[in-house]
Design a protein around this motif. Sequence first.
Motif, mmCIF file in Angstrom:
data_model
loop_
_atom_site.group_PDB
_atom_site.id
_atom_site.type_symbol
_atom_site.label_atom_id
_atom_site.label_comp_id
_atom_site.label_asym_id
_atom_site.label_seq_id
_atom_site.Cartn_x
_atom_site.Cartn_y
_atom_site.Cartn_z
ATOM 1 N N TYR A 1 0.839 -1.190 0.000
ATOM 2 C CA TYR A 1 0.000 0.000 0.000
ATOM 3 C C TYR A 1 0.876 1.244 0.000
ATOM 4 O O TYR A 1 1.814 1.371 0.805
ATOM 5 C CB TYR A 1 -0.934 0.006 1.204
ATOM 6 C CG TYR A 1 -2.066 -0.987 1.098
ATOM 7 C CD1 TYR A 1 -3.086 -0.798 0.179
ATOM 8 C CD2 TYR A 1 -2.110 -2.115 1.915
ATOM 9 C CE1 TYR A 1 -4.123 -1.702 0.063
ATOM 10 C CE2 TYR A 1 -3.148 -3.029 1.808
ATOM 11 C CZ TYR A 1 -4.150 -2.811 0.880
ATOM 12 O OH TYR A 1 -5.176 -3.716 0.763
ATOM 13 N N ASP A 2 0.539 2.166 -0.898
ATOM 14 C CA ASP A 2 1.280 3.419 -1.046
ATOM 15 C C ASP A 2 0.373 4.554 -0.575
ATOM 16 O O ASP A 2 -0.404 5.115 -1.357
ATOM 17 C CB ASP A 2 1.687 3.597 -2.509
ATOM 18 C CG ASP A 2 2.635 4.766 -2.697
ATOM 19 O OD1 ASP A 2 3.215 4.890 -3.798
ATOM 20 O OD2 ASP A 2 2.804 5.567 -1.764
ATOM 21 N N ASP A 3 0.449 4.893 0.701
ATOM 22 C CA ASP A 3 -0.417 5.929 1.267
ATOM 23 C C ASP A 3 -0.043 7.323 0.781
ATOM 24 O O ASP A 3 -0.897 8.218 0.719
ATOM 25 C CB ASP A 3 -0.379 5.879 2.796
ATOM 26 C CG ASP A 3 -1.073 4.641 3.343
ATOM 27 O OD1 ASP A 3 -0.752 4.223 4.466
ATOM 28 O OD2 ASP A 3 -1.951 4.100 2.641
ATOM 29 N N ALA A 4 1.231 7.522 0.422
ATOM 30 C CA ALA A 4 1.620 8.823 -0.124
ATOM 31 C C ALA A 4 0.943 9.069 -1.469
ATOM 32 O O ALA A 4 0.466 10.177 -1.748
ATOM 33 C CB ALA A 4 3.139 8.897 -0.262
ATOM 34 N N ALA A 5 0.877 8.035 -2.301
ATOM 35 C CA ALA A 5 0.183 8.166 -3.584
ATOM 36 C C ALA A 5 -1.315 8.393 -3.368
ATOM 37 O O ALA A 5 -1.953 9.157 -4.110
ATOM 38 C CB ALA A 5 0.414 6.919 -4.433
#
Length: 648
Positions: free
Chosen positions: A468-472
Amino acid sequence: MSVDGWNTVLVLGGIRSGKSEFAESLVADAPQVRYVATAADAEADDAEWATRLAAHRNRRPETWTTEETAGDPRRLADVIASAEPHETLLVDDLGGWVTVLLDPAHQPADDTATIAELATAIRESPARLVLVSPEVGLSLVPTTPLGRAFTDALGAANRAVADACDAVVLVVAGQPAWLKPAAPRPATVPAPGSTAGIPAPGSTAGIPAPGSPSAVPTPHGPAPQHAGPQHAGPQHAAPEPAALPDVLTPTLPPEPSPAADAGTPWSAPTMALPMLATGLVIQPGMELPMPDEYAGPQAVDRLATLDVPGAGLGVLDRVVGFAAATQGTPTPVPWDSVRVLLVHGDHSGGAAAGTVPGESARRARQARAGKGALARLAAESGASLQVVDAPTAGPIETAPALTPEQVESALRHGWRLAEQAADAGVRLLVLGACGAGTEAAAAAVLAATAGAEPPAVLGRVLNGAGEYDDAAWMVRCAAVRDALHRTRRSPRGAKDVLAELGGGDVAVATGVLLGATARRLPVMVDGPVGVAAGMVSRDLAGQARHWCLLADHGGHPAVRLAADVLGLTPLLDLRLDLGEGANALAALPLLRSVLALAAALPTHPALGGDQDDEPADDEPDFREPEPDGPGPTSTEPEPADPTGWRAG
């Protein structure tokens, strides 16, 4: 507030029937409500009417705001037309509005035109809207000309508003009876002064204007079903590879479109549009066909009579009702010809944050080559597969996604794709999509059409490494937020939303839904793009959502919200996440089995079905042989005794 997906509700009832309390309970869960009061203030000598108005005011919560329209009856339509998608309006009531409309102070006036303006505003309003109106058509004809003028005008207004609303309920002695759509769940009106909510009516597939698609045979006959692995004796042979699906190539129109973007094949005009011959175009308020009003409930009622050992099909009876309504028969058959439309279109800018460059194009090439999860499931289901390219949408945070000309071309292209499928004998369309940034575009569309908060409907971003890429995710949320801020003063019409926020894939998918509705072709939507297209198509032709089926929400928050607004109850809760289109195909065999079982089972003997006491002529006799006596039983026929006595 949404009543099982219906945004506009007309509440009818007689005097002191409880209609106002019921209407207020429908919006009790809304954070803010604009109460639109239509009646004029009481005269100084009319204490009873003043008491009634005071009782209404005292029931309203402090968070509600009140707006008066008694000064100008034409203002009601303006108030409704200017309402925003996130707003909730309660209009109480149309009887007072008609009284003001007929007041000599506002005459001469065109009552018919004013009522038509009100119905148009209701039909096109994106806000959540509940209207209250007295039902006076059941009483005697008034004896005075003014009384007859009032009942005639109110009857015309009730009919026009009921036609424009998604749902209509008649409250009689505190008991609501839902008139549109048919066969909802029962509900009760709270006692006067109670703030308890009202159970929402259930969604149904039956709608007016019965009809069904004609059975058009395909040029090559029904699609072959995959036989699966074969077994020889006790040893299991290795499973044979699945056959490739019938991958279709979109056909080009004979002549290019005169539009500025005519060089792309997807922008060609839809020459098969029945409305083009009259000079019309795809526009809001189109009158398209509806599923059969009676076949769906009849099919569900028939399920209770079938000869099954258990209680029946459970929640899957909804697929039987849907198939019956869309096929126009109480005994629907499984969909034998299915086509998958995979719309491929990328979104640039922050909406595509966190995606692997070129990944969506690889998925589209994979599907065209008959490979990947979608192609494998299509082959297993005997479905044909068509990949449709849409243009890349611009960065919505800084500029519109499409030009108005591109929106028109994309809508027509999607309509033509549905028409081509119907002409080929397809009985069910599966609508999927693949592209970078599709989730963010769908979240922007939901925010514009349903008042959703983007972070609440934007799922987490999963990168190519399975992490999971929370920044994206935050970049996507910011892009949608900036796009909504950029368009805060822009119109919220269907085509405006497609041009500003939706993009090519949502526009093509919207055209597919509209074209399928026009040809009475059911569509199984799958994923955020499909439900976003359903939200947009609702404002162009409200009938489109009644031809849509949702197999599984996949755990996606945008699909959950849009399904609630559109009244699409998912048949399954498997949380499938195989890609748009693949989730629906994975559930398709189960749905086909349900339809085949419902069509083949006989009526239970206790309800008048066959008793099955004697075997049919073409069935083997499995009964135990009767013993001849105390000795061993013999199945060989006993030779006849000429004396008529049995040996023993």
